[in-house]
Design an enzyme around this catalytic site. Structure first.
Site, PDB file in Angstrom:
ATOM      1  N   ASP A 143      81.481 -57.381 -14.215  1.00 53.51           N
ATOM      2  CA  ASP A 143      81.575 -58.453 -13.297  1.00 53.51           C
ATOM      3  C   ASP A 143      81.634 -57.656 -11.728  1.00 53.51           C
ATOM      4  O   ASP A 143      82.700 -57.815 -11.114  1.00 53.51           O
ATOM      5  CB  ASP A 143      82.972 -59.256 -13.274  1.00 53.51           C
ATOM      6  CG  ASP A 143      82.871 -60.662 -12.726  1.00 53.51           C
ATOM      7  OD1 ASP A 143      81.987 -60.812 -11.829  1.00 53.51           O
ATOM      8  OD2 ASP A 143      84.016 -61.185 -12.674  1.00 53.51           O
ATOM      9  N   HIS A 169      80.211 -62.908 -10.958  1.00 56.82           N
ATOM     10  CA  HIS A 169      80.242 -64.220 -11.144  1.00 56.82           C
ATOM     11  C   HIS A 169      80.459 -64.904  -9.824  1.00 56.82           C
ATOM     12  O   HIS A 169      80.267 -66.259  -9.777  1.00 56.82           O
ATOM     13  CB  HIS A 169      81.818 -64.467 -12.020  1.00 56.82           C
ATOM     14  CG  HIS A 169      82.832 -64.603 -11.171  1.00 56.82           C
ATOM     15  ND1 HIS A 169      83.884 -63.595 -11.249  1.00 56.82           N
ATOM     16  CD2 HIS A 169      83.419 -65.578 -10.505  1.00 56.82           C
ATOM     17  CE1 HIS A 169      84.828 -64.006 -10.719  1.00 56.82           C
ATOM     18  NE2 HIS A 169      84.663 -65.139 -10.197  1.00 56.82           N
ATOM     19  N   GLN A 212      92.289 -68.545  -7.531  1.00 55.83           N
ATOM     20  CA  GLN A 212      90.611 -69.193  -7.140  1.00 55.83           C
ATOM     21  C   GLN A 212      90.417 -68.997  -5.910  1.00 55.83           C
ATOM     22  O   GLN A 212      91.175 -69.264  -4.728  1.00 55.83           O
ATOM     23  CB  GLN A 212      90.674 -70.498  -7.651  1.00 55.83           C
ATOM     24  CG  GLN A 212      90.250 -70.736  -9.100  1.00 55.83           C
ATOM     25  CD  GLN A 212      91.330 -70.127 -10.139  1.00 55.83           C
ATOM     26  OE1 GLN A 212      92.390 -70.415  -9.898  1.00 55.83           O
ATOM     27  NE2 GLN A 212      90.477 -69.548 -11.055  1.00 55.83           N
ATOM     28  N   GLY A 213      89.261 -68.436  -5.661  1.00 54.08           N
ATOM     29  CA  GLY A 213      88.882 -68.203  -4.268  1.00 54.08           C
ATOM     30  C   GLY A 213      89.065 -66.817  -3.834  1.00 54.08           C
ATOM     31  O   GLY A 213      88.553 -66.328  -2.650  1.00 54.08           O
ATOM     32  N   ASP A 214      89.890 -66.019  -4.580  1.00 49.25           N
ATOM     33  CA  ASP A 214      89.789 -64.582  -4.432  1.00 49.25           C
ATOM     34  C   ASP A 214      88.973 -63.742  -5.069  1.00 49.25           C
ATOM     35  O   ASP A 214      88.991 -62.546  -4.616  1.00 49.25           O
ATOM     36  CB  ASP A 214      91.518 -64.062  -4.985  1.00 49.25           C
ATOM     37  CG  ASP A 214      92.740 -64.725  -3.922  1.00 49.25           C
ATOM     38  OD1 ASP A 214      92.377 -64.889  -2.675  1.00 49.25           O
ATOM     39  OD2 ASP A 214      93.424 -65.143  -4.464  1.00 49.25           O
ATOM     40  N   SER A 215      88.339 -64.445  -5.935  1.00 54.66           N
ATOM     41  CA  SER A 215      87.316 -63.573  -6.844  1.00 54.66           C
ATOM     42  C   SER A 215      86.191 -62.769  -6.022  1.00 54.66           C
ATOM     43  O   SER A 215      86.219 -63.250  -4.787  1.00 54.66           O
ATOM     44  CB  SER A 215      86.405 -64.554  -7.705  1.00 54.66           C
ATOM     45  OG  SER A 215      87.087 -64.919  -8.754  1.00 54.66           O
TER      46      SER A 215
HETATM   47  N1  ARG Z   1      87.712 -66.705 -11.242  1.00 55.82           N
HETATM   48  C1  ARG Z   1      88.851 -66.657  -9.990  1.00 55.82           C
HETATM   49  C2  ARG Z   1      87.824 -67.096  -8.714  1.00 55.82           C
HETATM   50  O1  ARG Z   1      86.624 -67.158  -8.975  1.00 55.82           O
HETATM   51  C3  ARG Z   1      89.628 -65.646  -9.671  1.00 55.82           C
HETATM   52  C4  ARG Z   1      90.798 -65.600 -10.679  1.00 55.82           C
HETATM   53  C5  ARG Z   1      91.616 -64.734 -10.671  1.00 55.82           C
HETATM   54  N2  ARG Z   1      92.908 -65.395 -11.399  1.00 55.82           N
HETATM   55  C6  ARG Z   1      94.124 -64.457 -11.718  1.00 55.82           C
HETATM   56  N3  ARG Z   1      94.874 -65.151 -12.148  1.00 55.82           N
HETATM   57  N4  ARG Z   1      93.979 -63.487 -11.020  1.00 55.82           N
HETATM   58  O2  ARG Z   1      88.168 -66.984  -7.429  1.00 55.82           O
END
Ligand code: ARG
Length: 268
Positions: free
Chosen positions: A131, A85, A220-223
């Site tokens: 993913d 993603h 967010q940002g860790d993905s």
């Molecule tokens: N989708 C998020 C990203 O794009 C990562 C989210 C992880 N969320 C969590 N609750 N661990 O950075």
């Protein structure tokens, strides 16, 4: 004279248009990650600063302006494992990989260009699984790579096992991305437990980690970044409901399931 000037202007115009469109494309492709970065959430919640020297294989992805939008893991000198993603539909020339840099505000380490993006053929979105993506770099990095969990590594996925997640993402839900590398330790959650929290949970494609009471999580940002057990990449930061909420663990790509596909991309 006028002719030359006109020609010069049109070249400048083309350059400006190219720069503008590349910026727009980059922005459009990862809107959710970008939103998180520019606006709202903290990366890794409830963690602590980590040393890049202790985790040389953790990298981050940037756009051509150097804005970080995801994490990744060096799995071979010129290959990065990340979340689908993060890069799906993106052009390789609009993504860069930063290795060996703990603090985004420095110029430590190396910035590599991406020459190829492989996205798992079954990927649709983070909620449906697969993913996972592999980036090919324009150079061989000197940092030590991390081993990728294999099909037989079932013991690495035992419920309650402590895993480590790393990244430069938000440090609180709705917060800003971190300037420096953070890490957190989170126990692996059983399939049953995760299914309760997330109806879309798929035990072959995903693994969950977090505390029942919340407080520690990726964000967010860790993905795209690594979830590690016993020096192996077992998960990729994928999704979740908010960050660090009670009874809402983080959802990670179950890397062992995709080992063979990833290995095929890494080569021998
Ligand atoms: N989708 C998020 C990203 O794009 C990562 C989210 C992880 N969320 C969590 N609750 N661990 O950075």
């Amino acid at each position: 004279m006028a002719d030359i000037r006109r020609r010069m202007w049109s070249v400048a115009g083309l350059l400006a248009a190219a720069t503008l469109s590349s910026g727009l494309l980059t922005t459009a492709a990862n809107a959710s990650d970008r939103d998180a970065l520019t606006a709202k959430v903290p990366p890794i919640v409830g963690g602590q600063p980590a040393k890049i020297a202790d985790h040389p294989w953790v990298v981050y992805l940037t756009d051509t302006q150097g804005n970080q939008f995801c994490g990744g893991t060096l799995a071979k000198a010129n290959k990065i494992v990340t979340a689908a993603h993060c890069v799906s539909g993106e052009k390789p020339e609009l993504v860069q990989v930063v290795a060996g840099r703990e603090d985004k505000q420095t110029s430590e380490g190396k910035v590599a260009k991406v020459t190829g993006i492989w996205v798992h053929p079954n990927f649709q979105n983070a909620n449906s699984g697969a993913d996972v993506a592999v980036l090919t770099l324009d150079q061989e990095l000197q940092q030590q790579p991390l081993a990728v969990a294999e099909k037989g590594d079932t013991s690495l996925y035992e419920t309650g096992k402590t895993s480590t997640v790393l990244g430069w993402g938000a440090t609180a839900e709705g917060g800003q991305a971190s300037q420096t590398l953070q890490k957190a330790e989170v126990p692996l959650v059983s399939d049953q437990e995760c299914q309760k929290a997330y109806p879309q949970y798929k035990s072959d494609a995903m693994v969950c980690a977090g505390l029942p009471q919340g407080g520690v999580d990726s964000c967010q940002g860790d993905s795209g970044g690594p979830l590690v057990v016993e020096n192996k990449l077992i998960g990729i930061v994928s999704t979740g409901n908010g960050c660090a909420r009670p009874n809402a663990p983080g959802i990670y790509t179950r890397v062992a399931t995709y080992h063979d596909d990833v290995q095929a991309q890494l080569g021998s």
